[in-house]
Design a protein around this motif. Structure first.
Motif, PDB file in Angstrom:
ATOM      1  N   MET A  33       1.211  -1.678  -0.265  1.00  0.00           N
ATOM      2  CA  MET A  33       0.094  -0.442   0.202  1.00  0.00           C
ATOM      3  C   MET A  33       0.521   1.109   0.009  1.00  0.00           C
ATOM      4  O   MET A  33       1.126   1.304   0.760  1.00  0.00           O
ATOM      5  CB  MET A  33      -0.622   0.084   1.580  1.00  0.00           C
ATOM      6  CG  MET A  33      -1.998   1.697   1.737  1.00  0.00           C
ATOM      7  SD  MET A  33      -2.762   1.058   0.179  1.00  0.00           S
ATOM      8  CE  MET A  33      -3.889   2.784   0.637  1.00  0.00           C
ATOM      9  N   ALA A  84       1.657   5.561  -0.270  1.00  0.00           N
ATOM     10  CA  ALA A  84       0.430   6.318  -0.106  1.00  0.00           C
ATOM     11  C   ALA A  84       1.415   7.696  -0.221  1.00  0.00           C
ATOM     12  O   ALA A  84       2.833   7.898  -0.242  1.00  0.00           O
ATOM     13  CB  ALA A  84       0.201   6.395   1.408  1.00  0.00           C
ATOM     14  N   TYR A 129       4.927   2.379   2.391  1.00  0.00           N
ATOM     15  CA  TYR A 129       4.700   3.259   3.567  1.00  0.00           C
ATOM     16  C   TYR A 129       5.847   4.038   3.344  1.00  0.00           C
ATOM     17  O   TYR A 129       7.057   3.604   3.532  1.00  0.00           O
ATOM     18  CB  TYR A 129       4.185   3.445   4.804  1.00  0.00           C
ATOM     19  CG  TYR A 129       2.455   3.091   4.847  1.00  0.00           C
ATOM     20  CD1 TYR A 129       1.497   4.531   4.121  1.00  0.00           C
ATOM     21  CD2 TYR A 129       2.532   2.005   4.843  1.00  0.00           C
ATOM     22  CE1 TYR A 129       0.140   3.577   3.972  1.00  0.00           C
ATOM     23  CE2 TYR A 129       0.213   1.980   4.280  1.00  0.00           C
ATOM     24  CZ  TYR A 129      -0.268   3.015   4.732  1.00  0.00           C
ATOM     25  OH  TYR A 129      -1.376   2.066   4.489  1.00  0.00           O
ATOM     26  N   GLU A 178      -4.391  -1.745   8.563  1.00  0.00           N
ATOM     27  CA  GLU A 178      -6.044  -0.831   8.193  1.00  0.00           C
ATOM     28  C   GLU A 178      -6.431  -0.259   8.935  1.00  0.00           C
ATOM     29  O   GLU A 178      -7.185   0.471   8.619  1.00  0.00           O
ATOM     30  CB  GLU A 178      -7.124  -2.431   8.769  1.00  0.00           C
ATOM     31  CG  GLU A 178      -8.274  -2.094   8.884  1.00  0.00           C
ATOM     32  CD  GLU A 178      -9.234  -1.202   9.206  1.00  0.00           C
ATOM     33  OE1 GLU A 178     -10.094  -0.357   9.307  1.00  0.00           O
ATOM     34  OE2 GLU A 178      -8.781  -1.073  11.316  1.00  0.00           O
ATOM     35  N   ALA A 210      -4.891   2.810   6.918  1.00  0.00           N
ATOM     36  CA  ALA A 210      -5.742   3.057   5.937  1.00  0.00           C
ATOM     37  C   ALA A 210      -5.929   4.171   5.931  1.00  0.00           C
ATOM     38  O   ALA A 210      -6.998   5.381   5.317  1.00  0.00           O
ATOM     39  CB  ALA A 210      -5.588   1.507   4.587  1.00  0.00           C
ATOM     40  N   ARG A 211      -7.226   3.469   6.932  1.00  0.00           N
ATOM     41  CA  ARG A 211      -8.812   4.200   7.704  1.00  0.00           C
ATOM     42  C   ARG A 211      -8.321   5.230   7.801  1.00  0.00           C
ATOM     43  O   ARG A 211      -9.301   6.464   7.378  1.00  0.00           O
ATOM     44  CB  ARG A 211      -9.256   3.408   8.582  1.00  0.00           C
ATOM     45  CG  ARG A 211     -10.958   3.997   8.661  1.00  0.00           C
ATOM     46  CD  ARG A 211     -11.751   2.759   9.725  1.00  0.00           C
ATOM     47  NE  ARG A 211     -10.960   1.943  11.333  1.00  0.00           N
ATOM     48  CZ  ARG A 211     -10.262   2.528  12.472  1.00  0.00           C
ATOM     49  NH1 ARG A 211     -11.012   3.692  12.287  1.00  0.00           N
ATOM     50  NH2 ARG A 211      -9.316   1.850  13.189  1.00  0.00           N
ATOM     51  N   GLY A 269      -6.301   7.050   7.589  1.00  0.00           N
ATOM     52  CA  GLY A 269      -5.415   7.844   5.968  1.00  0.00           C
ATOM     53  C   GLY A 269      -6.165   8.644   5.147  1.00  0.00           C
ATOM     54  O   GLY A 269      -5.881   9.201   4.349  1.00  0.00           O
ATOM     55  N   ALA A 270      -8.026   8.273   4.904  1.00  0.00           N
ATOM     56  CA  ALA A 270      -8.316   7.785   3.994  1.00  0.00           C
ATOM     57  C   ALA A 270      -8.314   9.362   3.393  1.00  0.00           C
ATOM     58  O   ALA A 270      -8.398   9.437   1.843  1.00  0.00           O
ATOM     59  CB  ALA A 270      -9.277   6.936   4.184  1.00  0.00           C
ATOM     60  N   GLY A 271      -8.757   9.663   4.411  1.00  0.00           N
ATOM     61  CA  GLY A 271      -9.293  11.297   3.431  1.00  0.00           C
ATOM     62  C   GLY A 271      -7.544  12.560   3.424  1.00  0.00           C
ATOM     63  O   GLY A 271      -8.294  13.249   2.357  1.00  0.00           O
TER      64      GLY A 271
END
Length: 123
Positions: free
Chosen positions: A1, A3, A29, A113, A116-117, A119-121
């Motif tokens: 993943m 980012a 990351y 998880e 990711a949650r 940092g989603a915005g």
């Protein structure tokens, strides 16, 4: 993943910093680590990211750092970690502005998880 932002890790335990840095780096990351809140504040990032911070540290603890960041408008989502989570501590941390409180030890899937949650915005 991968980012487009950095995961910042503050923990006074070097082994925790090193293992988290390695685990998150191999999953894609970008990671920066700090030994304590003063180290983080001295190199305060100007880019977007997620902050993972231990609750109990010498000097400024994770909840105090969260309160200070909220008061100054420093808008990094904050994941607090503690080896001694109880209802009162979790409530205090969330009221201070933490996005999540995780109890140590945290499994890598749970950490990924959660990052990711929260940092989603960030985009």
């Amino acid at each position: 993943m991968s980012a487009p932002w950095i995961v910042h890790i503050i923990d006074d335990d070097e082994a925790v910093r090193t293992s988290l840095r390695f685990a998150l780096s191999v999953t894609g990351y970008a990671v920066e680590t700090y030994a304590d809140a003063a180290d983080f504040l001295g190199r305060l990032p100007t880019d977007r990211g997620v902050l993972i911070c231990d609750v109990r540290m010498p000097g400024m603890n994770g909840i105090e750092l969260t309160r200070m960041m909220q008061a100054q408008g420093l808008a990094l989502p904050i994941i607090l970690m503690t080896g001694h989570a109880d209802g009162a501590l979790q409530t205090e941390a969330l009221q201070a502005g933490a996005a999540v409180v995780l109890e140590k030890p945290v499994s890598l899937p749970t950490m990924l998880e959660t990052i990711a949650r929260v940092g989603a915005g960030l985009g």
